[in-house]
Design a protein around this motif. Structure first.
Motif, PDB file in Angstrom:
ATOM      1  N   CYS A  90       0.822  -1.219   0.000  1.00 27.53           N
ATOM      2  CA  CYS A  90       0.000   0.000   0.000  1.00 27.53           C
ATOM      3  C   CYS A  90       0.850   1.260   0.000  1.00 27.53           C
ATOM      4  O   CYS A  90       0.324   2.362   0.136  1.00 27.53           O
ATOM      5  N   TYR A  91       2.164   1.109  -0.118  1.00 20.85           N
ATOM      6  CA  TYR A  91       3.104   2.235  -0.107  1.00 20.85           C
ATOM      7  C   TYR A  91       3.019   3.042   1.186  1.00 20.85           C
ATOM      8  O   TYR A  91       3.157   4.253   1.197  1.00 20.85           O
ATOM      9  N   GLY A  92       2.763   2.368   2.285  1.00 22.24           N
ATOM     10  CA  GLY A  92       2.743   3.017   3.590  1.00 22.24           C
ATOM     11  C   GLY A  92       1.437   3.676   3.966  1.00 22.24           C
ATOM     12  O   GLY A  92       1.317   4.233   5.054  1.00 22.24           O
ATOM     13  N   LEU A  93       0.425   3.618   3.110  1.00 22.12           N
ATOM     14  CA  LEU A  93      -0.855   4.268   3.409  1.00 22.12           C
ATOM     15  C   LEU A  93      -1.731   3.440   4.343  1.00 22.12           C
ATOM     16  O   LEU A  93      -2.559   3.975   5.062  1.00 22.12           O
ATOM     17  N   GLY A  94      -1.575   2.122   4.303  1.00 25.73           N
ATOM     18  CA  GLY A  94      -2.413   1.259   5.122  1.00 25.73           C
ATOM     19  C   GLY A  94      -3.741   0.925   4.464  1.00 25.73           C
ATOM     20  O   GLY A  94      -4.502   0.115   4.969  1.00 25.73           O
ATOM     21  N   ARG A  95      -4.053   1.542   3.366  1.00 24.25           N
ATOM     22  CA  ARG A  95      -5.313   1.328   2.652  1.00 24.25           C
ATOM     23  C   ARG A  95      -5.021   0.999   1.195  1.00 24.25           C
ATOM     24  O   ARG A  95      -3.975   1.350   0.663  1.00 24.25           O
ATOM     25  N   VAL A  96      -5.976   0.343   0.555  1.00 26.48           N
ATOM     26  CA  VAL A  96      -5.879   0.030  -0.863  1.00 26.48           C
ATOM     27  C   VAL A  96      -7.089   0.642  -1.570  1.00 26.48           C
ATOM     28  O   VAL A  96      -7.918   1.292  -0.944  1.00 26.48           O
ATOM     29  N   LYS A  97      -7.185   0.390  -2.864  1.00 27.11           N
ATOM     30  CA  LYS A  97      -8.322   0.933  -3.616  1.00 27.11           C
ATOM     31  C   LYS A  97      -9.626   0.333  -3.098  1.00 27.11           C
ATOM     32  O   LYS A  97      -9.638  -0.688  -2.414  1.00 27.11           O
ATOM     33  N   GLU A  98     -10.729   0.969  -3.423  1.00 30.55           N
ATOM     34  CA  GLU A  98     -12.037   0.529  -2.924  1.00 30.55           C
ATOM     35  C   GLU A  98     -12.396  -0.878  -3.365  1.00 30.55           C
ATOM     36  O   GLU A  98     -13.128  -1.585  -2.675  1.00 30.55           O
ATOM     37  N   ASP A  99     -11.862  -1.320  -4.508  1.00 33.12           N
ATOM     38  CA  ASP A  99     -12.154  -2.671  -4.979  1.00 33.12           C
ATOM     39  C   ASP A  99     -11.228  -3.721  -4.362  1.00 33.12           C
ATOM     40  O   ASP A  99     -11.338  -4.896  -4.679  1.00 33.12           O
ATOM     41  N   GLY A 100     -10.320  -3.310  -3.466  1.00 31.57           N
ATOM     42  CA  GLY A 100      -9.435  -4.241  -2.781  1.00 31.57           C
ATOM     43  C   GLY A 100      -8.106  -4.473  -3.467  1.00 31.57           C
ATOM     44  O   GLY A 100      -7.262  -5.191  -2.942  1.00 31.57           O
ATOM     45  N   ALA A 132      -2.596   8.332  -5.228  1.00 33.58           N
ATOM     46  CA  ALA A 132      -3.199   9.628  -4.893  1.00 33.58           C
ATOM     47  C   ALA A 132      -4.693   9.478  -4.609  1.00 33.58           C
ATOM     48  O   ALA A 132      -5.234  10.160  -3.726  1.00 33.58           O
ATOM     49  N   GLU A 133      -5.369   8.605  -5.335  1.00 34.55           N
ATOM     50  CA  GLU A 133      -6.796   8.372  -5.095  1.00 34.55           C
ATOM     51  C   GLU A 133      -7.018   7.802  -3.694  1.00 34.55           C
ATOM     52  O   GLU A 133      -7.900   8.249  -2.960  1.00 34.55           O
ATOM     53  N   VAL A 134      -6.202   6.840  -3.309  1.00 38.43           N
ATOM     54  CA  VAL A 134      -6.309   6.242  -1.975  1.00 38.43           C
ATOM     55  C   VAL A 134      -5.985   7.283  -0.909  1.00 38.43           C
ATOM     56  O   VAL A 134      -6.696   7.408   0.097  1.00 38.43           O
ATOM     57  N   ALA A 135      -4.922   8.052  -1.124  1.00 42.01           N
ATOM     58  CA  ALA A 135      -4.544   9.093  -0.168  1.00 42.01           C
ATOM     59  C   ALA A 135      -5.653  10.143  -0.042  1.00 42.01           C
ATOM     60  O   ALA A 135      -5.927  10.635   1.056  1.00 42.01           O
ATOM     61  N   GLY A 136      -6.312  10.470  -1.133  1.00 42.76           N
ATOM     62  CA  GLY A 136      -7.415  11.423  -1.093  1.00 42.76           C
ATOM     63  C   GLY A 136      -8.567  10.927  -0.224  1.00 42.76           C
ATOM     64  O   GLY A 136      -9.176  11.703   0.531  1.00 42.76           O
ATOM     65  N   ARG A 137      -8.875   9.633  -0.324  1.00 44.20           N
ATOM     66  CA  ARG A 137      -9.929   9.060   0.526  1.00 44.20           C
ATOM     67  C   ARG A 137      -9.555   9.138   1.996  1.00 44.20           C
ATOM     68  O   ARG A 137     -10.379   9.459   2.856  1.00 44.20           O
ATOM     69  N   ILE A 138      -8.284   8.864   2.289  1.00 40.71           N
ATOM     70  CA  ILE A 138      -7.816   8.933   3.672  1.00 40.71           C
ATOM     71  C   ILE A 138      -7.924  10.370   4.181  1.00 40.71           C
ATOM     72  O   ILE A 138      -8.393  10.623   5.296  1.00 40.71           O
ATOM     73  N   ILE A 139      -7.510  11.324   3.369  1.00 37.07           N
ATOM     74  CA  ILE A 139      -7.551  12.735   3.766  1.00 37.07           C
ATOM     75  C   ILE A 139      -8.978  13.184   4.011  1.00 37.07           C
ATOM     76  O   ILE A 139      -9.266  13.896   4.980  1.00 37.07           O
ATOM     77  N   GLU A 140      -9.907  12.772   3.155  1.00 35.23           N
ATOM     78  CA  GLU A 140     -11.311  13.152   3.356  1.00 35.23           C
ATOM     79  C   GLU A 140     -11.860  12.597   4.662  1.00 35.23           C
ATOM     80  O   GLU A 140     -12.595  13.270   5.376  1.00 35.23           O
ATOM     81  N   GLY A 200     -13.213  14.846   7.939  1.00 35.21           N
ATOM     82  CA  GLY A 200     -14.484  14.651   8.637  1.00 35.21           C
ATOM     83  C   GLY A 200     -14.290  14.513  10.136  1.00 35.21           C
ATOM     84  O   GLY A 200     -15.027  15.105  10.932  1.00 35.21           O
ATOM     85  N   LYS A 201     -13.277  13.740  10.547  1.00 33.48           N
ATOM     86  CA  LYS A 201     -12.991  13.589  11.974  1.00 33.48           C
ATOM     87  C   LYS A 201     -12.608  14.924  12.591  1.00 33.48           C
ATOM     88  O   LYS A 201     -13.028  15.254  13.702  1.00 33.48           O
ATOM     89  N   LEU A 202     -11.797  15.694  11.883  1.00 33.38           N
ATOM     90  CA  LEU A 202     -11.358  16.993  12.387  1.00 33.38           C
ATOM     91  C   LEU A 202     -12.533  17.950  12.542  1.00 33.38           C
ATOM     92  O   LEU A 202     -12.638  18.661  13.547  1.00 33.38           O
ATOM     93  N   GLU A 203     -13.437  17.948  11.574  1.00 32.21           N
ATOM     94  CA  GLU A 203     -14.614  18.820  11.666  1.00 32.21           C
ATOM     95  C   GLU A 203     -15.490  18.437  12.849  1.00 32.21           C
ATOM     96  O   GLU A 203     -15.995  19.304  13.569  1.00 32.21           O
ATOM     97  N   ARG A 204     -15.677  17.134  13.068  1.00 29.39           N
ATOM     98  CA  ARG A 204     -16.474  16.689  14.220  1.00 29.39           C
ATOM     99  C   ARG A 204     -15.811  17.081  15.533  1.00 29.39           C
ATOM    100  O   ARG A 204     -16.473  17.523  16.476  1.00 29.39           O
ATOM    101  N   ALA A 205     -14.481  16.931  15.590  1.00 27.27           N
ATOM    102  CA  ALA A 205     -13.760  17.311  16.813  1.00 27.27           C
ATOM    103  C   ALA A 205     -13.853  18.815  17.053  1.00 27.27           C
ATOM    104  O   ALA A 205     -14.079  19.252  18.187  1.00 27.27           O
TER     105      ALA A 205
END
Length: 182
Positions: free
Chosen positions: A86-96, A106-114, A118-123
């Motif tokens: 996963c290149y250190g992101l810990g996540r993969v594409k939505e299809d696995g 960049a697509e995976v990183a964008g999902r993580i950032i979003e 959301g967590k930051l806004e809630r906090a």
């Protein structure tokens, strides 16, 4: 069998099977039954639900199949190296599938950032709600003042005092000047 949970400290991968009510010494307690996948053949264990909630975390559906969301190299047990799946992101594409190329990473990183936004806004909204509570801003200001006073009484850290003493002291260079290596 695919793991569903991972231990938060030692990384044991487990599959949660279900829950049951305790009997005998464990009467009245809810137990979580899980399959430990770190041993061969996998072993079935049980643990109290409170401890399960405190020590295990669920593996997200889009977690990397190599590192299970940690982002570090699990194969060579190197915590200082990024995972190759996963290149250190810990996540993969939505299809696995693992990301291939910069744009998919960049697509995976964008999902993580979003998700983090959301967590930051809630906090932040929670903090703003607490700030509107009567007495909270005054308590925060009082605590800041107490910390400033404590810092003034304590003085600068030891390393700052040693540095100041060294700078004020006489050097060994030409005419007593400091030799700094420049």
């Amino acid at each position: 069998m695919k793991p569903t949970h991972i231990h938060s400290t030692h990384g044991t991968r487990t599959t949660r099977i279900g829950t049951a009510e305790g009997e005998g010494q464990l009467a009245g307690k809810t137990l979580v039954i899980y399959l430990d996948l770190s041993v061969e053949p996998p072993a079935t264990h049980y643990i109290e639900a409170e401890r399960w909630d405190a020590e295990w975390r669920e593996i997200p559906t889009d977690a990397c199949p190599v590192c299970y969301g940690s982002g570090t190299d699990q194969i060579k047990q190197r915590k200082d190296r990024p995972c190759g799946g996963c290149y250190g992101l810990g996540r993969v594409k939505e299809d696995g599938e693992t990301p291939k190329g910069e744009w998919e990473v960049a697509e995976v990183a964008g999902r993580i950032i979003e998700g983090l936004r959301g967590k930051l806004e809630r906090a932040n909204s929670g903090i703003e709600a607490m700030q509107r509570t009567p007495g909270v801003p005054e308590a925060i200001d009082a605590e800041r003042e107490r910390r400033k006073e404590r810092q003034k009484e304590k003085g600068p850290p030891d390393w700052v005092q040693r540095e100041q003493k060294w700078r004020e002291g006489r050097g060994r260079g030409l005419g007593g000047a400091r030799q700094t290596g420049d």
